[in-house]
Motif scaffolding. Structure first.
Motif, mmCIF file in Angstrom:
data_model
loop_
_atom_site.group_PDB
_atom_site.id
_atom_site.type_symbol
_atom_site.label_atom_id
_atom_site.label_comp_id
_atom_site.label_asym_id
_atom_site.label_seq_id
_atom_site.Cartn_x
_atom_site.Cartn_y
_atom_site.Cartn_z
ATOM 1 N N TYR A 94 -14.091 1.948 -1.861
ATOM 2 C CA TYR A 94 -13.726 0.890 -0.930
ATOM 3 C C TYR A 94 -14.851 0.708 0.073
ATOM 4 N N THR A 120 -15.759 -0.048 3.542
ATOM 5 C CA THR A 120 -15.015 0.008 4.801
ATOM 6 C C THR A 120 -15.963 -0.249 5.962
ATOM 7 N N TYR A 131 0.839 -1.199 0.000
ATOM 8 C CA TYR A 131 0.000 0.000 0.000
ATOM 9 C C TYR A 131 0.871 1.245 0.000
ATOM 10 N N ASN A 184 -8.577 -5.818 0.379
ATOM 11 C CA ASN A 184 -8.351 -6.076 -1.035
ATOM 12 C C ASN A 184 -8.351 -7.593 -1.202
ATOM 13 N N TYR A 194 -6.711 -4.119 5.848
ATOM 14 C CA TYR A 194 -5.960 -3.003 6.412
ATOM 15 C C TYR A 194 -6.787 -2.358 7.511
ATOM 16 N N SER A 197 -1.613 -4.282 8.837
ATOM 17 C CA SER A 197 -1.913 -5.094 7.660
ATOM 18 C C SER A 197 -2.022 -6.551 8.092
ATOM 19 N N ILE A 232 -7.431 6.989 3.188
ATOM 20 C CA ILE A 232 -8.052 5.942 2.373
ATOM 21 C C ILE A 232 -8.257 6.450 0.944
ATOM 22 N N GLY A 273 -4.968 6.854 -1.054
ATOM 23 C CA GLY A 273 -4.077 5.703 -0.950
ATOM 24 C C GLY A 273 -4.303 4.700 -2.065
ATOM 25 N N LYS A 274 -3.369 3.803 -2.193
ATOM 26 C CA LYS A 274 -3.486 2.648 -3.093
ATOM 27 C C LYS A 274 -3.424 1.429 -2.202
ATOM 28 N N TRP A 275 -4.511 0.693 -2.172
ATOM 29 C CA TRP A 275 -4.622 -0.426 -1.240
ATOM 30 C C TRP A 275 -4.718 -1.731 -1.982
#
Length: 187
Positions: free
Chosen positions: A144, A146, A62, A163, A168, A107, A182, A185-187
């Motif tokens: 996402y 969540t 991430y 993912n 996360y 994580s 979030i 970000g790149k998750w």
């Protein structure tokens, strides 16, 4: 091009390149200090111009932008797996280094990639702390799904997103900061 033009162009480029190199070297000192004790695969990156920071964690797959209001990063720590615990984590603290500029990201590598986020949170988080009363809310943030947990007696929130292979957990005191992380970000 004649010889005179080439020489003149080279001199002009040198006058531009040398100060740029020294500016960049001085501008990046804080990033070198932050990165020196981090695990290989985790790093802070700063924009060439301005003070935009990004944390890249290739170990846990991430990355995210640091909120500009933080004024940069004061401290970053990466926690490896501890015996009996399959979790790894990252703790970041903004330059203002007050409680509102602190963030923790954990994580969790999934043993069952088909488990839903809701099932995972119910199984792994809520029941692990049966004595705590939780408020739970499902939110969609930047595409996402969540789950947000707030301990009724506690300041702060924990957001969970999934993912294909990881869950996360992002925790902090300000919801808007967590949501910014979030979204950016790149998750």
């Amino acid at each position: 091009m004649d010889k005179k033009t080439i020489i003149l162009s080279s001199i002009v480029l040198a006058f531009i390149a040398i100060p740029t190199f020294f500016y960049n070297h001085q501008n990046q000192q804080d990033v070198r200090d932050l990165n020196k004790d981090l695990s290989k695969g985790v790093k802070v990156v700063k924009s060439f111009i301005g003070n935009k920071y990004k944390v890249v964690n290739n170990l846990d797959e991430y990355e995210f932008k640091v909120p500009e209001e933080w004024g940069g990063l004061y401290e970053i720590e990466y926690y490896h797996k501890k015996e009996g615990c399959g979790v790894v984590g990252l703790s970041v603290q903004g330059v203002e280094h007050d409680f509102d500029t602190h963030l923790a990201i954990k994580s969790y590598l999934l043993l069952d990639p088909y488990i839903s986020l809701d099932e995972w949170v119910e199984k792994e988080k809520i029941h692990r702390f049966d004595e705590i009363s939780w408020e739970k809310e499902e939110l969609t943030i930047a595409d996402y799904k969540t789950i947000k947990l707030v301990e009724n007696e506690q300041i702060g929130s924990w957001y969970f997103l999934k993912n294909d292979k990881r869950v996360y957990e992002i925790g902090g005191t300000l919801d808007d900061v967590i949501q910014y992380i979030i979204i950016n970000g790149k998750w």
